[in-house]
Scaffold this motif. Structure first.
Motif, PDB file in Angstrom:
ATOM      1  N   LEU A 195       0.556  -1.104   0.288  1.00 52.99           N
ATOM      2  CA  LEU A 195      -0.093   0.067   0.224  1.00 52.99           C
ATOM      3  C   LEU A 195       0.990   1.616   0.000  1.00 52.99           C
ATOM      4  N   ARG A 196       2.008   1.163   0.329  1.00 54.09           N
ATOM      5  CA  ARG A 196       2.945   2.128   0.484  1.00 54.09           C
ATOM      6  C   ARG A 196       4.565   2.350  -0.285  1.00 54.09           C
ATOM      7  N   LEU A 197       4.908   1.034  -0.523  1.00 55.24           N
ATOM      8  CA  LEU A 197       5.519   0.700  -1.186  1.00 55.24           C
ATOM      9  C   LEU A 197       5.335   0.376  -2.820  1.00 55.24           C
ATOM     10  N   SER A 198       6.154   0.229  -3.133  1.00 54.42           N
ATOM     11  CA  SER A 198       6.337  -0.028  -5.022  1.00 54.42           C
ATOM     12  C   SER A 198       6.041  -2.192  -4.463  1.00 54.42           C
ATOM     13  N   VAL A 199       6.068  -2.605  -5.196  1.00 54.21           N
ATOM     14  CA  VAL A 199       6.336  -4.762  -4.992  1.00 54.21           C
ATOM     15  C   VAL A 199       7.430  -4.598  -5.349  1.00 54.21           C
ATOM     16  N   PRO A 200       8.091  -4.134  -5.644  1.00 50.21           N
ATOM     17  CA  PRO A 200       9.802  -5.333  -5.285  1.00 50.21           C
ATOM     18  C   PRO A 200      10.302  -4.457  -4.527  1.00 50.21           C
ATOM     19  N   GLU A 201      10.000  -3.086  -4.262  1.00 50.30           N
ATOM     20  CA  GLU A 201      11.318  -2.339  -3.164  1.00 50.30           C
ATOM     21  C   GLU A 201       9.823  -3.569  -2.199  1.00 50.30           C
ATOM     22  N   VAL A 202       9.028  -3.476  -1.454  1.00 48.87           N
ATOM     23  CA  VAL A 202       8.171  -4.563  -0.488  1.00 48.87           C
ATOM     24  C   VAL A 202       9.067  -5.789  -0.595  1.00 48.87           C
ATOM     25  N   VAL A 203       9.560  -6.928  -1.905  1.00 44.95           N
ATOM     26  CA  VAL A 203      10.450  -8.007  -1.408  1.00 44.95           C
ATOM     27  C   VAL A 203      11.347  -7.644  -1.573  1.00 44.95           C
ATOM     28  N   THR A 204      11.986  -6.968  -1.951  1.00 47.32           N
ATOM     29  CA  THR A 204      13.474  -6.257  -1.330  1.00 47.32           C
ATOM     30  C   THR A 204      13.330  -6.608  -0.036  1.00 47.32           C
ATOM     31  N   LEU A 205      12.551  -6.042   0.599  1.00 46.02           N
ATOM     32  CA  LEU A 205      12.890  -6.303   2.226  1.00 46.02           C
ATOM     33  C   LEU A 205      12.342  -7.188   2.491  1.00 46.02           C
ATOM     34  N   LEU A 206      11.378  -7.671   2.762  1.00 44.91           N
ATOM     35  CA  LEU A 206      10.431  -8.978   3.227  1.00 44.91           C
ATOM     36  C   LEU A 206      11.867  -9.996   3.061  1.00 44.91           C
ATOM     37  N   LEU A 207      12.229 -10.612   1.846  1.00 45.55           N
ATOM     38  CA  LEU A 207      12.172 -11.686   1.095  1.00 45.55           C
ATOM     39  C   LEU A 207      14.468 -11.883   2.577  1.00 45.55           C
TER      40      LEU A 207
END
Length: 115
Positions: A39-51
């Motif tokens: 909701l607040r970041l782009s999907v690639p950024e979210v994946v980069t943080l969560l992975l």
């Protein structure tokens, strides 16, 4: 550094639920982490943080269950996982952000529907 306070208000509970769910206590609520953070970041950024976080928790789990693996099951799962990882890597680099968000939404709804 991410300075958006809404990101932290959404991400901290999402990550806590993810880790609690991976421990077996969250009733599958970890599936909401990516949609909440997206909701607040782009999907690639979210994946980069969560992975990295998810990989670390998986390593801890592997250590706890060392020696209790089913080799016949792993012979099926490992190649299938590698194919999925390959498709995911291609998708995140080639699909537009809108399609990635749509995919996450559909997968999340399907996951909840199956529960």
């Amino acid at each position: 550094m991410i300075s958006d306070p809404w990101f932290y208000l959404l991400s901290i509970p999402a990550l806590l639920l993810t880790n609690i769910s991976k421990g077996g206590f969250g009733l599958g609520l970890g599936v909401i982490a990516v949609p909440l953070m997206a909701l607040r970041l782009s999907v690639p950024e979210v994946v980069t943080l969560l992975l990295p976080i998810l990989c670390l928790t998986d390593l801890v789990t592997l250590w706890e269950y060392r020696g209790q693996w089913s080799w016949p099951l792993l012979r099926i799962m490992i190649p299938a996982a590698l194919v999925g990882i390959g498709f995911g890597a291609l998708a995140i680099h080639r699909l537009p952000e809108t399609w990635l968000r749509l995919g996450i939404g559909i997968i999340s709804i399907d996951f909840v529907r199956r529960r």
